[in-house]
Enzyme design. Structure first.
Site, PDB file in Angstrom:
ATOM      1  N   ASP A   1      67.708  46.435  47.486  1.00 55.09           N
ATOM      2  CA  ASP A   1      66.356  46.352  47.297  1.00 55.09           C
ATOM      3  C   ASP A   1      66.128  44.852  47.121  1.00 55.09           C
ATOM      4  OD1 ASP A   1      63.485  46.553  46.376  1.00 55.09           O
ATOM      5  OD2 ASP A   1      63.872  47.625  44.521  1.00 55.09           O
TER       6      ASP A   1
ATOM      7  N   HIS B   1      53.743  44.368  36.349  1.00 58.68           N
ATOM      8  CA  HIS B   1      54.873  45.075  36.552  1.00 58.68           C
ATOM      9  C   HIS B   1      56.005  44.839  35.567  1.00 58.68           C
ATOM     10  CE1 HIS B   1      57.002  42.669  39.337  1.00 58.68           C
ATOM     11  NE2 HIS B   1      55.915  42.565  40.023  1.00 58.68           N
TER      12      HIS B   1
ATOM     13  N   ARG C   1      56.711  37.383  44.737  1.00 54.62           N
ATOM     14  CA  ARG C   1      57.626  38.136  43.968  1.00 54.62           C
ATOM     15  C   ARG C   1      58.918  37.757  44.627  1.00 54.62           C
ATOM     16  NH1 ARG C   1      55.869  42.872  44.342  1.00 54.62           N
ATOM     17  NH2 ARG C   1      56.874  43.622  46.364  1.00 54.62           N
TER      18      ARG C   1
ATOM     19  N   GLU D   1      62.960  41.616  39.427  1.00 57.04           N
ATOM     20  CA  GLU D   1      62.100  41.038  40.386  1.00 57.04           C
ATOM     21  C   GLU D   1      60.600  40.481  39.676  1.00 57.04           C
ATOM     22  OE1 GLU D   1      60.368  44.822  42.372  1.00 57.04           O
ATOM     23  OE2 GLU D   1      62.281  45.903  41.344  1.00 57.04           O
TER      24      GLU D   1
ATOM     25  N   HIS E   1      52.348  47.755  46.141  1.00 61.27           N
ATOM     26  CA  HIS E   1      52.987  48.605  46.980  1.00 61.27           C
ATOM     27  C   HIS E   1      52.188  48.459  48.402  1.00 61.27           C
ATOM     28  CE1 HIS E   1      55.039  50.717  43.472  1.00 61.27           C
ATOM     29  NE2 HIS E   1      55.824  49.711  43.868  1.00 61.27           N
TER      30      HIS E   1
ATOM     31  N   ASP F   1      56.243  72.132  65.237  1.00 59.81           N
ATOM     32  CA  ASP F   1      58.057  72.492  64.918  1.00 59.81           C
ATOM     33  C   ASP F   1      58.552  71.026  64.727  1.00 59.81           C
ATOM     34  OD1 ASP F   1      57.644  71.603  67.582  1.00 59.81           O
ATOM     35  OD2 ASP F   1      58.694  73.191  68.421  1.00 59.81           O
TER      36      ASP F   1
ATOM     37  N   ASP G   1      59.352  42.915  50.878  1.00 58.90           N
ATOM     38  CA  ASP G   1      60.090  43.556  50.041  1.00 58.90           C
ATOM     39  C   ASP G   1      60.751  44.813  50.843  1.00 58.90           C
ATOM     40  OD1 ASP G   1      61.196  45.499  47.902  1.00 58.90           O
ATOM     41  OD2 ASP G   1      59.394  45.183  46.762  1.00 58.90           O
TER      42      ASP G   1
ATOM     43  N   HIS H   1      64.445  53.308  43.109  1.00 53.94           N
ATOM     44  CA  HIS H   1      64.324  53.561  41.689  1.00 53.94           C
ATOM     45  C   HIS H   1      65.197  54.425  41.067  1.00 53.94           C
ATOM     46  CE1 HIS H   1      60.073  51.851  42.393  1.00 53.94           C
ATOM     47  NE2 HIS H   1      60.856  50.981  42.589  1.00 53.94           N
TER      48      HIS H   1
ATOM     49  N   GLU I   1      63.187  39.155  44.169  1.00 56.30           N
ATOM     50  CA  GLU I   1      63.939  40.213  43.872  1.00 56.30           C
ATOM     51  C   GLU I   1      65.217  40.159  44.362  1.00 56.30           C
ATOM     52  OE1 GLU I   1      62.598  44.200  45.393  1.00 56.30           O
ATOM     53  OE2 GLU I   1      63.307  44.969  43.493  1.00 56.30           O
TER      54      GLU I   1
ATOM     55  N   TYR J   1      50.786  37.208  40.579  1.00 58.00           N
ATOM     56  CA  TYR J   1      49.904  37.552  41.654  1.00 58.00           C
ATOM     57  C   TYR J   1      48.575  37.219  41.361  1.00 58.00           C
ATOM     58  CZ  TYR J   1      53.793  40.588  41.986  1.00 58.00           C
ATOM     59  OH  TYR J   1      55.297  41.277  42.315  1.00 58.00           O
TER      60      TYR J   1
ATOM     61  N   HIS K   1      64.570  47.759  37.865  1.00 56.19           N
ATOM     62  CA  HIS K   1      64.676  49.183  37.644  1.00 56.19           C
ATOM     63  C   HIS K   1      66.139  49.259  37.986  1.00 56.19           C
ATOM     64  CE1 HIS K   1      64.415  49.091  41.981  1.00 56.19           C
ATOM     65  NE2 HIS K   1      63.094  48.156  41.508  1.00 56.19           N
TER      66      HIS K   1
HETATM   67  N1  GLY Z   1      60.826  48.187  46.598  1.00 63.51           N
HETATM   68  C1  GLY Z   1      60.310  48.688  45.543  1.00 63.51           C
HETATM   69  C2  GLY Z   1      60.687  48.019  44.453  1.00 63.51           C
HETATM   70  O1  GLY Z   1      61.018  46.966  44.112  1.00 63.51           O
HETATM   71  O2  GLY Z   1      60.469  48.453  43.257  1.00 63.51           O
HETATM   72 MN    MN Z   2      62.622  46.858  43.172  1.00 62.19          MN
HETATM   73 MN    MN Z   3      61.558  45.891  46.045  1.00 61.76          MN
END
Ligand code: GLY
Ligand code: MN
Ligand code: MN
Length: 447
Positions: A273, A352, A408, A386, A245, A42, A262, A363, A410, A390, A356
């Site tokens: 972010d 990547h 990274r 970002e 991730h 529950d 991050d 996102h 960002e 790597y 975004h």
């Molecule tokens: N924190 C996820 C990204 O940077 O896209």
């Molecule tokens: Mn991001």
């Molecule tokens: Mn991020």
């Protein structure tokens, strides 16, 4: 400030108006609250309202449905929600209730959620167009059941809608362009996260567990008014940073390694972010510094491109150029830069995209291409930038000094009428800023 939400209630009302004005006459829109998700027995997972539902209502309770109708160019609104119930509220918490909802949320009417079936039938009966946000399985089932009931009653005069569609693309375009009030909220979210990142730089030391830094970040955000994070924090020491991730967060930080963090808070349903990468012991090694400065140059070059009218893929192209040029200078890639870019030779190290949309979801919604072309940036959009590099431990044919470095950086960038505003620049980002902050705090801790 309203206890339900921090944007003015009129903002939600304007959004509903703006949505319905884009639809044909005799349309009905239904938007369901997020479903409750059971963790075990529950016990439920922490509830977060569906972003579309919240965008149109500012209402956080589960078991709610918003209905909107445009008929004869008048807009009608109705909320189905939980009724007041002293026993349930004693066990599970307060409810707004059916009587208080219309005034509190500036809606025309409210009814108990127990009447969902009959209310849905009466709203759909005779509508030409029916739209739903996020056609989830449970939403489709309600819609189909209502349509079936109407079909069975056609000889009694029921009229079945001819068109069902999803409204997401219309709502997504609205959500993509932030109002002044939304920008102000996102700036506050960014500020809170920025200070929390700075706190981590000030306190990180070898031996600390990755999850302890994650907890510290979350605590720092809570203490400044954020109720939850926008996504699971990534705290990645050393080569863990090469897992994009990485959320295991279960290792101890090592002297001599970098740590990539991050993490971003959510403030009244708006996300921030931020990523920063810094040395666990406060000083970059030479190879770490070289890679770091290259990523920073990619970040700054991409940010400098942000202004109205620029196609969104320009930012990635700018970053790719900087990164590829630098990797050739370091001898990590060999060959002609333009050819290496055409061959995507940078991909093993930067796999990547540059960023975004950012908004209610980390996102966030909104198309990146329109009719096949990359869309142009517009004032009111918020995008992350970002870039990263790597170099996993098992990278073949590479000077070992680079192995295990993952960086990274960002930031969150608002597109403005005159260019852009970096909402997260206040977190130290240059090597000099980071090293001096970390050394100062180590000094203070020592004294
Ligand atoms: N924190 C996820 C990204 O940077 O896209
Ligand atoms: Mn991001
Ligand atoms: Mn991020």
């Amino acid at each position: 400030m309203n206890m339900l939400h921090s944007l003015p209630t009129t903002e939600y009302q304007q959004r509903r108006q703006q949505l319905m004005e884009q639809l044909p006459d005799n349309s009905v829109v239904m938007v369901f609250a997020a479903a409750v998700s059971v963790r075990n027995g529950d016990v439920e997972h922490a509830y977060r309202q569906d972003s579309y539902f919240y965008y149109l209502t500012g209402f956080v309770e589960p078991e709610s449905v918003l209905l909107l109708r445009r008929l004869d160019n008048q807009i009608d609104s109705l909320l189905l929600c939980r009724e007041k119930n002293p026993l349930q509220e004693t066990w599970h918490g307060r409810r707004l209730g059916v009587e208080a909802a219309p005034e509190a949320l500036q809606l025309n009417a409210a009814k108990p959620i127990s009447e969902l079936e009959s209310v849905l039938d009466s709203w759909l009966d005779g509508a030409d167009y029916v739209y739903s946000a996020q056609v989830r399985e449970d939403v489709s089932l309600h819609l189909q059941a209502s349509i079936s009931r109407l079909r069975r009653r056609v000889r009694q005069g029921s009229q079945v809608p001819a068109f069902y569609g999803d409204i997401d693309s219309v709502l997504d375009e609205m959500r993509l362009i932030k109002s002044e009030a939304e920008v102000a909220l996102m700036e506050r979210a960014a500020d809170i996260s920025a200070r929390a990142h700075q706190r981590l730089m000030e306190t990180t030391q070898p031996g600390v567990m990755e999850y302890q830094l994650a907890a510290h970040f979350s605590h720092a955000c809570s203490m400044e008014g954020s109720r939850r994070l926008a996504y699971g924090s990534i705290v990645a020491g050393g080569a863990n940073a090469c897992i994009l991730h990485y959320e295991d967060n279960n290792q101890a930080l090592q002297d001599g390694d970098l740590v990539l963090i991050d993490a971003g808070c959510e403030l009244d349903y708006y996300a921030s972010d931020i990523t920063r990468t810094f040395p666990v012991n406060g000083r970059f090694s030479e190879p770490q510094k070289a890679i770091y400065n290259l990523v920073l140059e990619a970040l700054e070059t991409a940010i400098a491109e942000v202004k109205e009218g620029v196609p969104v893929n320009t930012l990635q192209m700018a970053a790719v150029k900087v990164i590829t040029t630098g990797l050739v200078e370091f001898g990590i890639l060999q060959g002609d830069v333009e050819q290496l870019i055409a061959d995507e030779a940078y991909k093993p190290f930067y796999l990547h995209n540059i960023g975004h949309w950012l908004g209610m979801d980390v996102h966030d919604v909104g198309k990146y291409k329109l009719q096949g072309d990359w869309r142009a940036l517009q004032a009111g959009m918020v995008t992350t930038i970002e870039p990263g590099i790597y170099i996993p431990m098992d990278t073949p044919d590479i000077d070992p000094q680079w192995l295990g470095i993952g960086v990274r950086i960002e930031d969150d960038i608002l597109v403005t009428k005159t260019g852009h505003k970096n909402l997260t620049r206040q977190v130290p980002v240059t090597v000099a800023e980071i090293e001096s902050l970390m050394q100062q705090s180590a000094q203070q801790a020592h004294n």
